[in-house]
Design a protein around this motif. Structure first.
Motif, PDB file in Angstrom:
ATOM      1  N   TYR A  45      31.596  40.882  62.079  1.00  0.00           N
ATOM      2  CA  TYR A  45      31.697  40.891  60.617  1.00  0.00           C
ATOM      3  C   TYR A  45      33.077  41.370  60.182  1.00  0.00           C
ATOM      4  O   TYR A  45      33.688  40.808  59.271  1.00  0.00           O
ATOM      5  N   HIS A  46      33.580  42.396  60.861  1.00  0.00           N
ATOM      6  CA  HIS A  46      34.902  42.928  60.539  1.00  0.00           C
ATOM      7  C   HIS A  46      35.987  41.874  60.788  1.00  0.00           C
ATOM      8  O   HIS A  46      36.914  41.736  60.004  1.00  0.00           O
ATOM      9  N   LEU A  48      35.540  38.563  60.705  1.00  0.00           N
ATOM     10  CA  LEU A  48      35.368  37.474  59.741  1.00  0.00           C
ATOM     11  C   LEU A  48      35.887  37.839  58.354  1.00  0.00           C
ATOM     12  O   LEU A  48      36.398  36.983  57.639  1.00  0.00           O
ATOM     13  N   THR A  49      35.745  39.094  57.963  1.00  0.00           N
ATOM     14  CA  THR A  49      36.177  39.507  56.624  1.00  0.00           C
ATOM     15  C   THR A  49      37.619  39.991  56.603  1.00  0.00           C
ATOM     16  O   THR A  49      38.118  40.350  55.537  1.00  0.00           O
ATOM     17  N   GLU A  52      38.165  43.657  55.226  1.00  0.00           N
ATOM     18  CA  GLU A  52      38.085  43.934  53.798  1.00  0.00           C
ATOM     19  C   GLU A  52      36.640  43.936  53.333  1.00  0.00           C
ATOM     20  O   GLU A  52      35.782  43.322  53.952  1.00  0.00           O
ATOM     21  N   GLN A  53      36.406  44.653  52.234  1.00  0.00           N
ATOM     22  CA  GLN A  53      35.088  44.666  51.613  1.00  0.00           C
ATOM     23  C   GLN A  53      35.262  44.828  50.112  1.00  0.00           C
ATOM     24  O   GLN A  53      36.355  45.122  49.640  1.00  0.00           O
ATOM     25  N   GLU A  54      34.184  44.658  49.370  1.00  0.00           N
ATOM     26  CA  GLU A  54      34.237  44.865  47.929  1.00  0.00           C
ATOM     27  C   GLU A  54      34.418  46.351  47.641  1.00  0.00           C
ATOM     28  O   GLU A  54      33.832  47.200  48.312  1.00  0.00           O
ATOM     29  N   ARG A 127      38.925  43.481  46.361  1.00  0.00           N
ATOM     30  CA  ARG A 127      38.807  43.624  47.814  1.00  0.00           C
ATOM     31  C   ARG A 127      39.670  44.791  48.269  1.00  0.00           C
ATOM     32  O   ARG A 127      40.818  44.927  47.856  1.00  0.00           O
TER      33      ARG A 127
END
Length: 131
Positions: A45-46, A48-49, A52-54, A127
């Protein structure tokens, strides 16, 4: 003989109670496999993103003049050197963003400190980089 029967009875009863239920206590290796699987999912997941996160940032300046934006950024860094800043171009404006906050409450605490020097600053959603 009666005492021997009582001793054997208690030993047998203890043996029955001490049996482990395989459904209640899975083997350690299965638990380790599940933990490893979760770690791998988190890493994927890290990737693929892009890490970054919201989250939330504080916008202290936006305008069409690049030099004015850079001057505000330098002034901010002199007053608050501990806060990370970014200069972005969001057509047609140059924007100065401060901090990376996972919750709005964290951002609000910093905003209260910043608004003394930069009264037009406000919280925006966006982000953020996760370390």
């Amino acid at each position: 003989m009666k005492h021997l029967f009582v001793i054997v009875f208690f030993l047998f009863a203890n043996f029955l109670v001490s049996q482990e239920n395989p459904n209640l206590n899975p083997p350690q290796s299965q638990t380790q496999l599940k933990v490893q699987e979760l770690v791998e999912k988190k890493a994927e997941y890290h990737r693929l993103t892009g890490g970054e996160q919201e989250g939330y940032r504080i916008k202290i300046h936006f305008g069409i003049d690049r030099d004015a934006a850079e001057a505000v950024r330098e002034k901010f860094l002199l007053k608050f050197p501990d806060y990370p800043t970014d200069k972005e171009y969001q057509q047609p404006n140059f924007v100065i963003l401060v901090g990376s906050y996972k919750s709005k409450l964290e951002a609000f605490e910093s905003l209260r400190k910043i608004q003394g020097e930069f009264p037009n600053s406000f919280i925006v959603k966006g982000r953020i980089k996760v370390l």
